[in-house]
Design an enzyme around this catalytic site. Structure first.
Site, mmCIF file in Angstrom:
data_model
loop_
_atom_site.group_PDB
_atom_site.id
_atom_site.type_symbol
_atom_site.label_atom_id
_atom_site.label_comp_id
_atom_site.label_asym_id
_atom_site.label_seq_id
_atom_site.Cartn_x
_atom_site.Cartn_y
_atom_site.Cartn_z
ATOM 1 N N HIS A 13 0.851 -1.190 0.000
ATOM 2 C CA HIS A 13 0.000 0.000 0.000
ATOM 3 C C HIS A 13 0.886 1.239 0.000
ATOM 4 C CE1 HIS A 13 1.156 -0.409 4.208
ATOM 5 N NE2 HIS A 13 0.823 0.860 4.391
ATOM 6 N N ASP A 17 0.863 5.327 1.664
ATOM 7 C CA ASP A 17 0.268 6.031 2.800
ATOM 8 C C ASP A 17 -0.481 7.279 2.343
ATOM 9 O OD1 ASP A 17 1.280 4.185 4.556
ATOM 10 O OD2 ASP A 17 3.015 5.392 5.136
ATOM 11 N N HIS A 38 4.842 0.084 -0.202
ATOM 12 C CA HIS A 38 5.591 -0.683 0.789
ATOM 13 C C HIS A 38 4.715 -1.749 1.427
ATOM 14 C CE1 HIS A 38 3.767 2.804 2.799
ATOM 15 N NE2 HIS A 38 3.767 2.114 3.930
ATOM 16 N N ARG A 47 8.063 -8.524 16.245
ATOM 17 C CA ARG A 47 8.540 -7.243 15.710
ATOM 18 C C ARG A 47 7.566 -6.144 16.123
ATOM 19 N NH1 ARG A 47 7.590 -3.962 11.065
ATOM 20 N NH2 ARG A 47 9.452 -2.808 10.390
#
Length: 341
Positions: free
Chosen positions: A218, A220, A274, A283
């Site tokens: 996607h 941002d 990204h 994470r």
């Protein structure tokens, strides 16, 4: 039997990742989506204290749409504190985290990542989205011990906003956009003008990392997004190359451009595609989204320096209208094309 509450919240509540030993079918992405790149390329790393930093940032935005920033001015202690608070949050039992669950029509709170609504396959992720103060959510999570979380969030957002304004100022000067004409920009008294958001992300250990994604590909809906992460997992797409892993530089912060900068620059700067891949280990990341006010008119015409003979590629659009256009699952991949002149 499902209750009305279950139905209303079923697309908000994350999977209880501790309760599964394999990736459920609803989380399985195609192998072409999850394939791991190995191309040996690295995104630019820029020292903000370097006298050439503005030039290097502009070049990175033109060729990559993303870079890592060192000596960025955000204090090491607050970066450590925010990760510690994120760990404390996501280590809570699921029943406790659900006390801060966002409402079906709300923006702030605990739950599945907001972009999930654009995709039919689920992502290996849980998060807390914050617009403004975290105190209400902190009180819900820790009724008798909420102040440290709330204060850390407030301080972190303050430092992220200052950094976002520095980077945006560099970009706007490169585009000859006079910041003095923007009453929301770099104004310490304007706390509500910008549509700012902080996203705390958790990507739990995954038993089958090659079958799922932490975040789907996607772009941002922001001017810039500032990301803090110690562990790799973020990947960016570069035309002609493919997916490139971002290996976090110690004490650096990742900055990627969003759609609004692409539109304001008339396509000169890249809104980087990204995604996040998952691992057998935990994470965490913290993403700060710097956006203009909802009523801001996003237009290449704001630039006083379009090139000779250059015409606007995109029509002017109100920020809120663009948000709504992209939030439509039929349009999210082609939002730019829908506003081309």
């Amino acid at each position: 039997m499902a209750t009305p509450w279950d139905q209303a919240y079923k697309h908000i509540i994350p999977l209880d990742f501790n309760s599964v030993n394999s990736v459920p079918d609803s989380f399985v992405w195609s192998q072409s989506d999850v394939i791991q790149p190995d191309n040996g390329l690295f995104i630019p790393i820029i020292d903000l204290m370097d006298s050439n930093a503005p030039k290097l940032i502009v070049e990175a935005c033109e060729t990559w749409g993303v870079f890592q920033l060192k000596n960025h001015g955000v204090r090491t202690k607050i970066m450590e504190d925010i990760e510690s608070e994120a760990r404390k949050l996501f280590d809570l039992p699921i029943d406790q985290k659900l006390k801060a669950v966002r409402s079906p029509d709300g923006l702030s709170g605990y739950g599945i990542v907001p972009i999930q609504s654009l995709f039919s396959t689920f992502m290996w992720h849980e998060g807390l989205t914050l617009f403004g103060s975290a105190i209400d959510h902190a009180k819900a999570l820790w009724p008798h011990d909420y102040q440290q979380f709330s204060d850390t969030i407030d301080e972190y957002q303050s430092q992220m906003k200052a950094l976002a304004e520095k980077v945006t100022g560099i970009l706007f000067r490169a585009l000859s956009i006079p910041v003095e004409d923007l009453n929301w920009f770099d104004d310490p008294t304007n706390r509500s003008g910008c549509n700012l958001a902080l996203q705390l992300n958790s990507y739990p250990p995954c038993p089958e990392p090659t079958r799922t994604l932490g975040l789907a590909p996607h772009t941002d809906t922001s001017i810039v997004t500032i990301l803090q992460a110690k562990t790799s997992g973020l990947q960016v797409f570069k035309d002609g190359v493919g997916w490139i892993p971002v290996e976090p530089e110690p004490e650096a912060i990742i900055v990627n451009l969003g759609d609004f900068t692409h539109l304001l620059s008339n396509g000169r700067f890249i809104s980087v595609l990204h995604r996040v891949v998952v691992k057998p280990i935990q994470r965490y990341s913290m993403g700060y989204f710097y956006r203009p006010p909802k009523d801001f008119v996003v237009s290449p015409l704001l630039s006083k320096d379009l090139g000779p003979g250059e015409v606007p590629r995109y029509r002017s659009i109100i920020a809120k209208e663009y948000h709504e256009l992209k939030a439509n699952c039929k349009h999210y991949e082609k939002a730019f094309s829908l506003i081309e002149n």
